[in-house]
Design an enzyme around this catalytic site. Structure first.
Site, PDB file in Angstrom:
ATOM      1  N   GLU A   7       0.980  -1.256  -0.016  1.00  0.00           N
ATOM      2  CA  GLU A   7      -0.002   0.039   0.030  1.00  0.00           C
ATOM      3  C   GLU A   7       1.082   1.213   0.144  1.00  0.00           C
ATOM      4  OE1 GLU A   7      -3.655   2.044   2.661  1.00  0.00           O
ATOM      5  OE2 GLU A   7      -3.510  -0.175   2.577  1.00  0.00           O
ATOM      6  N   LYS A   8       1.890   1.230   0.813  1.00  0.00           N
ATOM      7  CA  LYS A   8       2.737   2.292   0.859  1.00  0.00           C
ATOM      8  C   LYS A   8       4.414   1.998   0.638  1.00  0.00           C
ATOM      9  CE  LYS A   8       0.691   3.664   4.331  1.00  0.00           C
ATOM     10  NZ  LYS A   8      -0.476   2.653   4.833  1.00  0.00           N
ATOM     11  N   ASP A 101      -3.207  -2.520   3.066  1.00  0.00           N
ATOM     12  CA  ASP A 101      -3.235  -2.417   4.627  1.00  0.00           C
ATOM     13  C   ASP A 101      -4.382  -3.666   5.046  1.00  0.00           C
ATOM     14  OD1 ASP A 101      -1.107  -0.889   5.426  1.00  0.00           O
ATOM     15  OD2 ASP A 101      -2.457   0.870   5.576  1.00  0.00           O
ATOM     16  N   ASP A 103      -7.160  -3.999   6.016  1.00  0.00           N
ATOM     17  CA  ASP A 103      -8.653  -3.503   6.389  1.00  0.00           C
ATOM     18  C   ASP A 103      -9.190  -3.391   5.035  1.00  0.00           C
ATOM     19  OD1 ASP A 103      -7.539  -1.229   5.116  1.00  0.00           O
ATOM     20  OD2 ASP A 103      -7.270  -0.241   7.070  1.00  0.00           O
ATOM     21  N   TYR A 321       0.190  -1.715  13.703  1.00  0.00           N
ATOM     22  CA  TYR A 321      -0.722  -1.051  12.825  1.00  0.00           C
ATOM     23  C   TYR A 321      -1.561   0.174  13.474  1.00  0.00           C
ATOM     24  CZ  TYR A 321      -3.882  -0.068   9.010  1.00  0.00           C
ATOM     25  OH  TYR A 321      -4.734   0.536   8.226  1.00  0.00           O
ATOM     26  N   ARG A 323      -3.988   2.102  12.395  1.00  0.00           N
ATOM     27  CA  ARG A 323      -5.314   2.736  12.066  1.00  0.00           C
ATOM     28  C   ARG A 323      -6.320   1.412  12.549  1.00  0.00           C
ATOM     29  NH1 ARG A 323      -2.221   4.680   8.618  1.00  0.00           N
ATOM     30  NH2 ARG A 323      -2.383   6.826   7.773  1.00  0.00           N
TER      31      ARG A 323
END
Length: 689
Positions: A7-8, A101, A103, A321, A323
């Site tokens: 994701e990043k 991520d 989610d 993580y 979030r």
């Protein structure tokens, strides 16, 4: 070749370290037969209306509703180079691993890129779920790679939410902006499923405060003499007694004065004594929201500051993580307990002592696999921080996270609660006391800032009495109290309200759903939503950091339908999104539902009355509101004022520093083409949640 798409960049770096044999390239990392590349969050954006049809660049009522027949995405201008890197690597890959991520949004973020490249259902695709970036966590996740098809429902629920938010935002923002500008307002009236109910919370709270009328009420407090000590009680009037308001408060002083005089002449009796042993279980580890709430209360940090700081600690591999919406831990994390405790012991003297007093063999309620979804609570990793290299905010938040983790290895606090009821002159007098038997996990917070900010009742010791004991009135006093209005929201308390949004629904039957889905917004977006409603001019911040509505905020609540200003819509969506994630509902059915809902909201919007602003500029010819518009000449933007009844009334005025110049009536008339839109002048900004 196996290709990981993270994701990043920080996540990609951690995966590459876990795979080993790293060799950095332009936009990716080679790890033997594996390659790791990355996105920058959402590198794809949904089409704007004008991308579907260039005629939709102008905002016109007759174009609504805008409902795409085929949804499309475009590559973000800032990510085109990286997108090309991913595209070339995907073409060569034999197998692709979605490393978004853990989610709903993370699933969609990578899947939508694969779909854009036409390989989502053409090549073998797997899924890795990473909750932390330390080497042990990464290697554990690499050993447990899943089939990406298991997460189709999760992706579709994110896609459904994303597109439905687009329908709400694009259509209602245009509708209310056009209509409000015709009433004399300038700028955009942005509408969104999350930002609008959040703004409404602030507006309704302020209206409560403005409409609040303080009332005096009275408390009769009586000290009773007993051989073992004084018992301080409060009179509890009977339900049907005169002089009470609807909430049972005594609003007339006379009954209290009469009773105070009467009990001086009589002997009271201990009618009941109730003693119970109780426990206070260790507080759960933190989710992002609970951490943001505590950090705001204790240190005054804004939700966005907490998120940014936790992201920094996560990228330094010091905490998990950031979030997370979960405050429980999986039992497989128990294997890391000795290593985490060893890491904490090496930090400050305070933490070292806390570790020393901890019992790693204890198992709190936090260890519960059934409560775990894509991620778990925020906890320290096994890596020891270089403490002096952390800034003050990082140290404070790391310590909060560490204490909440350590609390899981302390016993519950135990206490003895006592309730005494005294009867005299036919009336009841009550007192409650609490004696701490064992501090348990609460000792972690003794003398700390957290303890000062806590909500615990202080310890209150009561004399030993038994039922039937006689007591006499030693002293009585009548205290005058005044009701207080509710407190204004600040960023932390508003975030808490968003998380506990079930309290504010219009339809009480939806409360349970909103509790299950943890409120409106997500752990990742709530802080941004609070900042967004400030930037868009719906609320402002006082010197005391309280949030208050602007005129634009009041307008929003006045003109919008309850269907969008209350959070009920989110509860209903979550029921559908949950069904989609379980593959019990089709995307198409959900979109048809939302299309009908948007059309209903647009019809309601057409009939609402919009009052003019206090400082409305009236047309000197027809008295209709005037609108500040803009045009371009030789690439330069210039402003002017035009009548909102154009083309019926074509009056224009020059603009000077944002104000119309009436002395030069009619001097400046733009070409008819420039004033084609009913919407007036504003920058188009795509609404978010």
């Amino acid at each position: 070749m196996r290709l990981f798409i993270a994701e990043k960049p920080s996540l990609a770096q951690a995966i590459a370290h876990g795979l080993g044999h790293m060799s950095k390239r332009n936009g990716y990392i080679e790890c033997g037969n594996d390659i790791v590349t990355w996105c920058f969050g959402h590198i794809l954006q949904q089409y704007d209306p004008e991308d579907y049809d260039k005629n939709l660049h102008a905002w016109r009522l007759e174009d609504l509703p805008i409902i795409p027949e085929h949804w499309k995405n475009k590559v973000s201008s800032s990510a085109k180079e990286q997108y090309e890197v991913i595209k070339s690597l995907v073409a060569k890959a034999d197998c692709i691993v979605n490393a978004g991520d853990p989610d709903r949004e993370g699933q969609l973020l990578v899947d939508e890129v694969l779909n854009q490249l036409g390989v989502l259902n053409q090549k073998p695709i797997q899924r890795i779920l990473l909750n932390a970036l330390d080497e042990k966590s990464v290697k554990t996740a690499l050993a447990d790679i899943r089939d990406n098809r298991d997460f189709v429902g999760l992706r579709n629920s994110a896609l459904a939410r994303q597109r439905a938010d687009w329908l709400i935002g694009m259509n209602l923002t245009r509708m209310y902006t056009i209509r409000s500008q015709k009433a004399g307002y300038t700028g955009t009236i942005s509408v969104g499923r999350v930002q609008t109910p959040t703004t409404a919370l602030v507006v309704r709270r302020e209206l409560e405060i403005r409409n609040f009328k303080p009332k005096d009420y009275y408390l009769l407090q009586v000290d009773w003499a007993h051989p073992n000590g004084v018992i301080s009680t409060t009179w509890k009037p009977q339900e049907q007694a005169e002089g009470q308001d609807e909430e049972g408060r005594l609003i007339k002083r006379d009954p209290a004065e009469q009773l105070a005089e009467e009990i001086r002449q009589e002997t009271g009796v201990v009618e009941s004594v109730e003693q119970k042993k109780g426990q206070s279980q260790p507080k759960l580890p933190y989710s992002l929201s609970s951490l943001q709430i505590d950090a705001g209360k204790i240190y005054g940090y804004s939700p966005q500051e907490v998120l940014d700081t936790q992201q920094s600690l996560y990228e330094k591999k010091l905490t998990t993580y950031p979030r997370s919406d979960c405050d429980y831990l999986p039992t497989n994390q128990l294997a890391d307990v000795p290593l985490v405790l060893k890491s904490l012991r090496a930090l400050t003297d305070d933490l070292a002592q806390m570790v020393e007093n901890a019992d790693p063999a204890l198992r709190s309620r936090a260890w519960n696999d059934k409560k775990i979804s894509a991620h778990h609570a925020i906890i320290p990793t096994t890596i020891t921080p270089e403490w002096d290299r952390l800034n003050e905010r990082e140290q404070n938040l790391y310590t909060l996270v560490a204490k909440a983790y350590l609390a899981q290895f302390y016993p519950p606090q135990t206490f003895l609660s006592t309730k005494i009821q005294i009867r005299c002159a036919g009336e009841s007098f009550h007192v409650s006391g609490k004696v701490i038997l064992d501090d348990g996990w609460k000792q972690l917070y003794h003398g700390s800032l957290e303890e000062k900010e806590g909500d615990d009742h202080p310890e209150t010791k009561l004399p030993a009495v038994k039922q039937g004991d006689a007591v006499s009135c030693q002293e009585s006093r009548i205290q005058t109290r005044t009701t207080k209005p509710p407190a204004r929201y600040n960023a932390s308390t508003l975030l808490k309200a968003m998380k506990e949004i079930g309290k504010y629904v219009k339809d009480a039957s939806l409360k349970a759903t909103l509790k299950d889905c943890s409120g409106i917004g997500t752990e990742a977006t709530r802080a941004g939503i609070i900042e967004t409603i400030q930037k868009r001019g719906f609320v402002s911040v006082t010197r005391q950091k309280n949030l208050i509505p602007t005129e634009k905020g009041y307008l929003l609540l006045r003109i919008l339908s309850d269907s969008i200003t209350y959070p009920d819509i989110t509860a209903r969506w979550e029921q559908s999104l949950d069904a989609i994630s379980r593959k019990e509902m089709r995307l198409q059915d959900f979109f048809q539902e939302q299309s009908r809902f948007v059309q209903q909201l647009l019809e309601e919007a057409k009939s609402c009355e919009i009052p003019p602003p206090k400082d409305v500029v009236r047309c000197p010819k027809c008295s209709s509101p005037m609108m500040r518009r803009w045009t371009t000449k030789n690439g330069k933007k210039s402003y002017f004022w035009g009548c909102s009844k154009y083309p019926e009334c074509k009056t224009t005025l020059p603009d000077r520093n944002g104000k119309p110049v009436f002395e030069e009536l009619g001097k400046y008339r733009p070409k008819k083409k420039q004033s084609k839109t009913d919407a007036g002048s504003f920058h188009y900004k795509k609404p978010t949640e």
